[in-house]
Scaffold this motif. Structure first.
Motif, PDB file in Angstrom:
ATOM      1  N   MET A 199       0.848  -1.195   0.000  1.00  0.00           N
ATOM      2  CA  MET A 199       0.000   0.000   0.000  1.00  0.00           C
ATOM      3  C   MET A 199       0.883   1.245   0.000  1.00  0.00           C
ATOM      4  N   VAL A 200       0.500   2.250  -0.779  1.00  0.00           N
ATOM      5  CA  VAL A 200       1.277   3.491  -0.863  1.00  0.00           C
ATOM      6  C   VAL A 200       1.225   4.206   0.487  1.00  0.00           C
ATOM      7  N   PRO A 201       2.381   4.542   1.070  1.00  0.00           N
ATOM      8  CA  PRO A 201       2.380   5.215   2.375  1.00  0.00           C
ATOM      9  C   PRO A 201       1.854   6.632   2.278  1.00  0.00           C
ATOM     10  N   LEU A 202       1.235   7.105   3.363  1.00  0.00           N
ATOM     11  CA  LEU A 202       0.659   8.447   3.403  1.00  0.00           C
ATOM     12  C   LEU A 202       1.699   9.446   3.899  1.00  0.00           C
ATOM     13  N   ASP A 203       2.668   9.726   3.047  1.00  0.00           N
ATOM     14  CA  ASP A 203       3.693  10.712   3.375  1.00  0.00           C
ATOM     15  C   ASP A 203       3.052  12.096   3.355  1.00  0.00           C
ATOM     16  N   PRO A 204       3.104  12.848   4.456  1.00  0.00           N
ATOM     17  CA  PRO A 204       2.434  14.155   4.506  1.00  0.00           C
ATOM     18  C   PRO A 204       3.204  15.280   3.845  1.00  0.00           C
ATOM     19  N   VAL A 205       4.351  14.974   3.241  1.00  0.00           N
ATOM     20  CA  VAL A 205       5.175  16.021   2.624  1.00  0.00           C
ATOM     21  C   VAL A 205       4.883  16.052   1.126  1.00  0.00           C
ATOM     22  N   GLY A 226      -3.631  14.360  -3.953  1.00  0.00           N
ATOM     23  CA  GLY A 226      -4.704  13.580  -4.563  1.00  0.00           C
ATOM     24  C   GLY A 226      -4.211  12.250  -5.086  1.00  0.00           C
ATOM     25  N   ALA A 227      -3.048  12.244  -5.716  1.00  0.00           N
ATOM     26  CA  ALA A 227      -2.484  11.002  -6.243  1.00  0.00           C
ATOM     27  C   ALA A 227      -2.157  10.022  -5.124  1.00  0.00           C
ATOM     28  N   ILE A 228      -1.504  10.507  -4.082  1.00  0.00           N
ATOM     29  CA  ILE A 228      -1.121   9.628  -2.971  1.00  0.00           C
ATOM     30  C   ILE A 228      -2.359   9.120  -2.228  1.00  0.00           C
ATOM     31  N   SER A 229      -3.328  10.003  -1.999  1.00  0.00           N
ATOM     32  CA  SER A 229      -4.543   9.617  -1.283  1.00  0.00           C
ATOM     33  C   SER A 229      -5.261   8.483  -1.986  1.00  0.00           C
ATOM     34  N   VAL A 230      -5.506   8.648  -3.280  1.00  0.00           N
ATOM     35  CA  VAL A 230      -6.268   7.640  -4.026  1.00  0.00           C
ATOM     36  C   VAL A 230      -5.484   6.344  -4.159  1.00  0.00           C
ATOM     37  N   GLN A 259      -6.540   9.212 -12.763  1.00  0.00           N
ATOM     38  CA  GLN A 259      -6.282   7.831 -13.185  1.00  0.00           C
ATOM     39  C   GLN A 259      -4.799   7.646 -13.481  1.00  0.00           C
ATOM     40  N   LEU A 260      -4.212   8.638 -14.148  1.00  0.00           N
ATOM     41  CA  LEU A 260      -2.779   8.597 -14.426  1.00  0.00           C
ATOM     42  C   LEU A 260      -1.970   8.750 -13.146  1.00  0.00           C
ATOM     43  N   PHE A 261      -2.256   9.826 -12.408  1.00  0.00           N
ATOM     44  CA  PHE A 261      -1.414  10.195 -11.273  1.00  0.00           C
ATOM     45  C   PHE A 261      -1.414   9.131 -10.180  1.00  0.00           C
ATOM     46  N   SER A 262      -2.582   8.599  -9.827  1.00  0.00           N
ATOM     47  CA  SER A 262      -2.629   7.606  -8.745  1.00  0.00           C
ATOM     48  C   SER A 262      -1.972   6.299  -9.179  1.00  0.00           C
ATOM     49  N   SER A 263      -2.108   5.958 -10.459  1.00  0.00           N
ATOM     50  CA  SER A 263      -1.434   4.745 -10.949  1.00  0.00           C
ATOM     51  C   SER A 263       0.074   4.901 -10.844  1.00  0.00           C
ATOM     52  N   TRP A 264       0.591   6.037 -11.300  1.00  0.00           N
ATOM     53  CA  TRP A 264       2.041   6.249 -11.255  1.00  0.00           C
ATOM     54  C   TRP A 264       2.546   6.391  -9.831  1.00  0.00           C
ATOM     55  N   VAL A 312     -11.587  10.752   2.625  1.00  0.00           N
ATOM     56  CA  VAL A 312     -10.390  10.163   2.034  1.00  0.00           C
ATOM     57  C   VAL A 312      -9.177  10.671   2.805  1.00  0.00           C
ATOM     58  N   PRO A 313      -8.037   9.988   2.702  1.00  0.00           N
ATOM     59  CA  PRO A 313      -6.825  10.483   3.358  1.00  0.00           C
ATOM     60  C   PRO A 313      -6.501  11.908   2.929  1.00  0.00           C
ATOM     61  N   PHE A 314      -6.057  12.715   3.874  1.00  0.00           N
ATOM     62  CA  PHE A 314      -5.684  14.131   3.732  1.00  0.00           C
ATOM     63  C   PHE A 314      -6.896  15.069   3.701  1.00  0.00           C
ATOM     64  N   ALA A 315      -8.112  14.554   3.759  1.00  0.00           N
ATOM     65  CA  ALA A 315      -9.290  15.424   3.725  1.00  0.00           C
ATOM     66  C   ALA A 315      -9.931  15.495   5.108  1.00  0.00           C
ATOM     67  N   GLU A 316     -10.391  16.690   5.474  1.00  0.00           N
ATOM     68  CA  GLU A 316     -11.250  16.853   6.641  1.00  0.00           C
ATOM     69  C   GLU A 316     -12.635  17.212   6.113  1.00  0.00           C
ATOM     70  N   VAL A 317     -13.598  16.332   6.363  1.00  0.00           N
ATOM     71  CA  VAL A 317     -14.951  16.499   5.833  1.00  0.00           C
ATOM     72  C   VAL A 317     -15.910  16.693   6.998  1.00  0.00           C
ATOM     73  N   MET A 318     -16.666  17.783   6.963  1.00  0.00           N
ATOM     74  CA  MET A 318     -17.575  18.142   8.054  1.00  0.00           C
ATOM     75  C   MET A 318     -18.993  18.300   7.536  1.00  0.00           C
TER      76      MET A 318
END
Length: 502
Positions: free
Chosen positions: A1-7, A176-180, A206-211, A321-327
Motif C-alpha cells: 500500500m502506498v504510504p501516506l507521506d504528509p510532505v 490527490g495522487a497519494i490519497s487515491v 487515473q494517471l497520477f494515482s497509478s504512477w 479520504v486520506p488528507f481530507a477533513e470532511v464536516m
C-alpha cells in the motif's frame, strides 16, 4: 500500500515513484517504462521552456488520449508552467472561451481540430502547435519549486453558464495522487484502463494515482462498450474508473466471464450509484472491489466507501479520504449531529486555490473553515446537503440548488431517482422540479425506458404509488431514447432542466 507521506512534492516527481524498468504507459505507441516517463517528461519540459514562455504562463492542450496528453501535465509543471487541459469533446466556442479566460500562451492540438476553429478563436498571443510528434531537447531534471505554486487550471463542464477554471497547485495534485493510490490499495502489478477525459480531475487522477503506486496506465479513447471489453482483455486490466452513465452503458454490453473476472477494482464518482447499479456491478464483476466515491473539482475528492460496506450501505458516500477533513455543518455554523442534515464542507490540503480570475465566485465557494475544524484557512463549502449516520457514514441528501420544493416539502431528487430505477422499468432517470402554480414545484422525471415506454410508465406509476408518499409522486414522465451527457460523461441535468421548463 502506498504510504501516506504528509510532505508534498512537485507533480512532475511522479515518474520517480516507480521501478525505472517497470511499464508506466501502454498505448498505441507501445510501452514506456518509468525511466522513459521521466526522460520524456524532461525532454518535453525542455521543449516547452525553449518556447520563450515565462514562469506561470498557461499551456493549453486539446488532444485525444495520446502520449503527449499523458506527459503534458508533468512536463508543464517541470518547466514552471501551468497546464490547461481542454476536453477533447468541446466545440470551438467553448475552446475559445477557455483559451481567452486562461490567457493561454500556447495550444497543443491536432490539425483536424485546428480546422474546426473559427477566426478569432485562438488569441493573437497564443501560439498554435498542431500535431507535435517529437520534442527532442535537453532533458530538464525534476523540478524543486514550491509545491504550493499553481500547476493546473481545470475547467468545469460549464453545464450552468460558461466554464470556470479551478486552480490546482502541485501539492493539490500530489496529495490527490497519494490519497487515491493509498485507499484503493494500488500496487505495481495493477493496470488502470483510463477511459475518462484527462481534463476531468477524476480522469487525470487515473494517471497520477497509478504512477504514484508504480502501476501501469493504459489510456483509451473508445467508441463502444465492446472496445472497452477488448481492451480489458488485451491489456489484462485490473482497475476501471467510471461515472454512473458509463456504468449503465458498460453493463448493457455482454461481458464474457473470463474477461470480467480480470477486474480487481471498480471506482465510481461524478454521481451516486443506485442500489440497482451496485447489484448489477456486483453480478457482472464478482471478483472486483467496488469503491463508490464523492468529490467536487474544488476539493478533488472528499469521501469514499470501503468495498466491504457497500452491500449493506449502497446509498452511503462513506468517510473522508486520506488528507481530507470532511464536516457536516448546520445552518447555524455548528457541527451537525448524527442524523441531522447539513452542508458538506471540505478542509485540508486537497482544497483548491479558488477560481481563476474570478474573485466573486471564489468568495462564494471558498470560505473560512468552521470554527470547530481541525484545519484552518479556506474550506470548500460544497452546497451539497449530507447527513452523518450513527454508523459514522455520510449519506448524500441533495444539492441545495437541485432540491425540489413541492407543497411545502423539500424533496431530494436523488431519492426520487433511486425509487424510479429500483424496479427496472427505467434504465436511467433524472428528477426535476418545474414551476407549478399550486405546488410551487411539480416533479417531472425524464427517463430512458428499459423496453416500451408506455408499458414502463404504467408499471412504474403503479409501483411508485406503493413506494412513495403522495407528495413525492411524479406529476409526469418524459421518455427519451437517450439522455444528454456533458463533456465529462455525466448526465447534463442543467440542460434537462432548461428543456423541461421551456
Amino acid at each position: 500500500m502506498v504510504p501516506l507521506d504528509p510532505v508534498p512534492r512537485p507533480i512532475d516527481h511522479l515518474p520517480l515513484m516507480g521501478d525505472p524498468a517497470a511499464i508506466a504507459i501502454e498505448d498505441r505507441g507501445g510501452t514506456l517504462d518509468f525511466a522513459g516517463l521521466d526522460r520524456d517528461t524532461g525532454a518535453l519540459a525542455g521543449w516547452l521552456a525553449a518556447r520563450g514562455l515565462a514562469a506561470g504562463d498557461r499551456v493549453a492542450s486539446w488532444l485525444p488520449k495520446n502520449r503527449l496528453s499523458c506527459l503534458l501535465p508533468l512536463a508543464a509543471g517541470r518547466a514552471g508552467l501551468v497546464h490547461v487541459p481542454v476536453n477533447p469533446l468541446l466545440k470551438h466556442a467553448q475552446v475559445a472561451h477557455i483559451l481567452r479566460d486562461s490567457g493561454a500562451r500556447l495550444l497543443l492540438t491536432q490539425a483536424s481540430r485546428t480546422a474546426t476553429l473559427a477566426t478569432g478563436d485562438v488569441p493573437e498571443d497564443c501560439a498554435l502547435i498542431p500535431d507535435l510528434a517529437a520534442w527532442g531537447h535537453d532533458v530538464m531534471p525534476p523540478s524543486d519549486g514550491d509545491p504550493d505554486r499553481l500547476a493546473a487550471i481545470l475547467y468545469t463542464s460549464g453545464s450552468t453558464g460558461r466554464p470556470k477554471g479551478v486552480m490546482l497547485s502541485h501539492a493539490n495534485l500530489w496529495f490527490g495522487a497519494i490519497s487515491v493510490a493509498h485507499y484503493l490499495r494500488l500496487t505495481p502489478t495493477d493496470r488502470t484502463l483510463c477511459l475518462l477525459p484527462f481534463s476531468f480531475d477524476y480522469g487525470q487522477n487515473q494517471l497520477f494515482s497509478s504512477w504514484a503506486a508504480g502501476a501501469r496506465a493504459i489510456p483509451l479513447d473508445y467508441l463502444t462498450p465492446r472496445d472497452v471489453i477488448k481492451a480489458v482483455d488485451r491489456h489484462a486490466v485490473t482497475t476501471l474508473a467510471g461515472v454512473p452513465p458509463l456504468w449503465v452503458q458498460l453493463l448493457e454490453a455482454d461481458w464474457p466471464q473470463p474477461i470480467a473476472a480480470r477486474l480487481r477494482r471498480l471506482t465510481n464518482s461524478g454521481g451516486a450509484l443506485t442500489p440497482r447499479l451496485v447489484t448489477a456491478l456486483r453480478t457482472t464483476f464478482p471478483a472486483a472491489d467496488l469503491y463508490p466515491m464523492y468529490g467536487l473539482t474544488e476539493a478533488f475528492r472528499s469521501t469514499y466507501l470501503e468495498p466491504s460496506l457497500v452491500d449493506a450501505n449502497p446509498e452511503a458516500i462513506g468517510t473522508a479520504v486520506p488528507f481530507a477533513e470532511v464536516m457536516v455543518v448546520g445552518a447555524d455554523g455548528s457541527e451537525a449531529a448524527p442524523g441531522e442534515p447539513g452542508e458538506l464542507v471540505h478542509a485540508g490540503p486537497l482544497v483548491a486555490q479558488g477560481y481563476w480570475q474570478d474573485a466573486a465566485r471564489t468568495a462564494e465557494r471558498f470560505r473560512p473553515a468552521p470554527a470547530f475544524a481541525a484545519h484552518g484557512g479556506l474550506a470548500v463549502w460544497s452546497g451539497d446537503t449530507v447527513m452523518r449516520g450513527e454508523d459514522g457514514l455520510l449519506r448524500f441528501v441533495g444539492r441545495d440548488d437541485e432540491m425540489i420544493k413541492s407543497a411545502g416539502n423539500r424533496i431530494s431528487p436523488t431519492e426520487i431517482e433511486e425509487a424510479v430505477l429500483r424496479g427496472g422499468e427505467a434504465a436511467e432517470a433524472v428528477a426535476i422540479g418545474v414551476p407549478d402554480p399550486r405546488l410551487g414545484q411539480a416533479i417531472v422525471v425524464v427517463a430512458r425506458a428499459d423496453g416500451d415506454p408506455v408499458a414502463a410508465e404504467a408499471a412504474l406509476r403503479a409501483r411508485l404509488r406503493a413506494d412513495l408518499p403522495n407528495f413525492m409522486q411524479p406529476a409526469r414522465f418524459e421518455w427519451r431514447q437517450a439522455l444528454p451527457r456533458n463533456a465529462n460523461g455525466k448526465i447534463d441535468r442543467a440542460l434537462l432542466k432548461r428543456e423541461t421548463e421551456a
